[in-house]
Design a protein around this motif. Structure first.
Motif, PDB file in Angstrom:
ATOM      1  N   ASP A  32       5.985   3.958  -4.046  1.00 47.53           N
ATOM      2  CA  ASP A  32       6.399   5.344  -4.250  1.00 47.53           C
ATOM      3  C   ASP A  32       7.472   5.716  -3.230  1.00 47.53           C
ATOM      4  O   ASP A  32       7.425   5.307  -2.073  1.00 47.53           O
ATOM      5  N   GLN A  33       8.443   6.548  -3.653  1.00 48.64           N
ATOM      6  CA  GLN A  33       9.486   6.993  -2.736  1.00 48.64           C
ATOM      7  C   GLN A  33       8.930   7.923  -1.658  1.00 48.64           C
ATOM      8  O   GLN A  33       9.429   7.950  -0.536  1.00 48.64           O
ATOM      9  N   ALA A  34       7.927   8.697  -2.010  1.00 44.38           N
ATOM     10  CA  ALA A  34       7.303   9.606  -1.038  1.00 44.38           C
ATOM     11  C   ALA A  34       5.825   9.711  -1.346  1.00 44.38           C
ATOM     12  O   ALA A  34       5.393   9.566  -2.507  1.00 44.38           O
ATOM     13  N   SER A  35       5.039   9.965  -0.303  1.00 44.56           N
ATOM     14  CA  SER A  35       3.592  10.119  -0.466  1.00 44.56           C
ATOM     15  C   SER A  35       3.111  11.257   0.424  1.00 44.56           C
ATOM     16  O   SER A  35       3.580  11.419   1.562  1.00 44.56           O
ATOM     17  N   PHE A  36       2.175  12.043  -0.087  1.00 48.25           N
ATOM     18  CA  PHE A  36       1.569  13.131   0.669  1.00 48.25           C
ATOM     19  C   PHE A  36       0.049  12.960   0.621  1.00 48.25           C
ATOM     20  O   PHE A  36      -0.524  12.738  -0.448  1.00 48.25           O
ATOM     21  N   ARG A  37      -0.585  13.055   1.781  1.00 49.78           N
ATOM     22  CA  ARG A  37      -2.040  13.036   1.831  1.00 49.78           C
ATOM     23  C   ARG A  37      -2.550  14.477   1.742  1.00 49.78           C
ATOM     24  O   ARG A  37      -2.071  15.372   2.441  1.00 49.78           O
TER      25      ARG A  37
END
Length: 427
Positions: A76-81
């Motif tokens: 993924d280009q970006a990930s948020f928890r």
């Protein structure tokens, strides 16, 4: 097994996983185009709850780490928890967005996806392409939102023309650019301005689309049963074996399949036959979809009964669950119009929708002193209250010589837990 969501579709997280720590992954494939990804923590009014809840590359976590920007993971280009158990009460919605960093438009995206992972396993995915956009420079991708204590995810896919600045201002923030004289950029490589959130809203640099301008009026997230859409509108989600009775003509819109039966059998015949002069005409509603109900912009109140009984003036009813027990009662007394009026006594477990002219007040009923209510302002009362008709009172109208009118009040007495509902209106 992962579930696919279409644009506009939503699903409760409890149907996907029992985990409270999740990861949002996002990828937009557009050769030669760069993107910035952000999550906005929004309050009940769809506004930025606090500038600390704008999570992006320059502010990678909210104060309690409920929202945290991670390094790119698993392709993924970006990930948020997202730590759902740590999300503060004032944050009702976490909106995932993407904005262009440089030239281009969202129409250049060949493919894109948002996915939600629990325990490292993908549980839901929303996929899209740039054919859904045109000149937009930002897009609202997906929202994770809380409703009635339960979390859900919705695939939004809404393009936004104004880029990051207009997106921030839409959510109640503002982009401030650094003074070019203080920090000059190299001539051949223009530096992108660093977003800084300001507390005060400012006018949008570019006009938002009509849909974005009306987002505050959008349909509320899906849930079963009754839902208060706004003070003058309620929604009922029809399901198998679920039926409601509603005032004829109260339907203002419906989605899916709905059947409206203007019949005069069973409970309908009993109610209409006994409420002569009250003009209470009901329809039975069944099907599979959502029905929106209203009546002359009256204020509506969704009342849930859990084994209690409530008496409601016949002209104050908009709709109710067909499974409630109903008894038609008549109150008689000197001075009452026509010698008396009918009420409906609802009992059991279920929901009814009561309408009022203006915002009502709930008055506690005690053995003494008694509570006196003008019959024109009366809405409903608990069954345990004792109702006594008092003598009519003649009132001279101020400023009108020789003219007077009669009004009749009802006296209510009762023990603990009894109340009467009064509206701020007299016919």
């Amino acid at each position: 097994m992962s579930r696919d969501l279409a644009k506009g579709a939503r699903v409760r997280l409890s149907e996907l996983t029992g985990d409270s720590e999740l990861r949002l992954g996002v990828t937009l494939d557009a050769p030669g185009v760069a993107f910035d990804f952000s999550v906005f923590g929004l309050d009940a009014d769809e506004r930025l709850s606090d500038d600390r809840y704008f999570v992006f590359f320059n502010q990678p976590a909210s104060p309690e780490n409920a929202i945290e920007l991670l390094s790119p993971q698993d392709g993924d280009q970006a990930s948020f928890r997202l730590r759902l158990d740590s999300v503060p009460a004032q944050v009702h919605r976490m909106a995932l967005t993407a904005t262009l960093d440089g030239d281009g438009t969202m129409a250049q995206v060949s493919s894109g996806h948002v996915r939600l992972l629990a325990g490292g396993q993908e549980v839901v995915r929303y996929s899209f392409t740039g054919t859904e956009f045109s000149t937009e420079r930002a897009v609202m991708l997906a929202d994770v939102y809380r409703r009635a204590g339960a979390w859900s995810i919705v695939a939004v896919g809404q393009g936004f023309d104004g880029g990051l600045q207009a997106l921030l201002e839409n959510y109640g923030g503002e982009v401030l650019e650094e003074d070019p004289a203080a920090a000059p950029a190299p001539a051949l490589v223009p530096a992108a301005p660093v977003p800084v959130v300001a507390a005060a809203p400012a006018p949008a640099a570019e006009p938002a689309s009509a849909r974005v301008s009306l987002l505050k009026y959008a349909e509320l997230p899906e849930q079963t049963g009754w839902l208060q859409q706004n003070p003058q509108l309620v929604r009922f989600t029809l399901a198998k074996n679920a039926e409601v009775l509603a005032l004829q003509g109260s339907m203002v819109a419906y989605q899916g399949e709905a059947d409206f039966s203007h019949e005069s059998s069973g409970v309908l015949r009993k109610l209409i036959g006994n409420l002569t002069g009250q003009q209470l005409k009901l329809m039975r509603v069944r099907g599979d979809g959502q029905v929106f109900l209203a009546d002359g912009a009256s204020q509506l109140h969704v009342v849930r009964l859990e084994g209690e009984s409530l008496c409601v003036g016949a002209d104050r009813i908009l709709a109710f669950d067909a499974g409630l027990d109903i008894e038609v009662r008549r109150i008689e007394g000197e001075g009452l119009p026509g010698g008396g009026f009918h009420t409906l006594q609802f009992s059991g477990h279920g929901t009814l929708v009561v309408k009022t002219s203006g915002t009502p007040v709930v008055l506690e009923v005690t053995p003494a002193p008694e509570t006196q209510v003008d019959i024109n302002a009366l809405v409903a009362w608990t069954r345990g209250s004792q109702v006594i008709t008092t003598a009519p009172v003649r009132i001279r109208r101020s400023g009108v010589a020789g003219r007077s009118a009669e009004t009749c009040t009802l006296q209510f007495r009762g023990g603990p837990g009894n109340f009467v509902i009064v509206q701020p209106y007299e016919a």
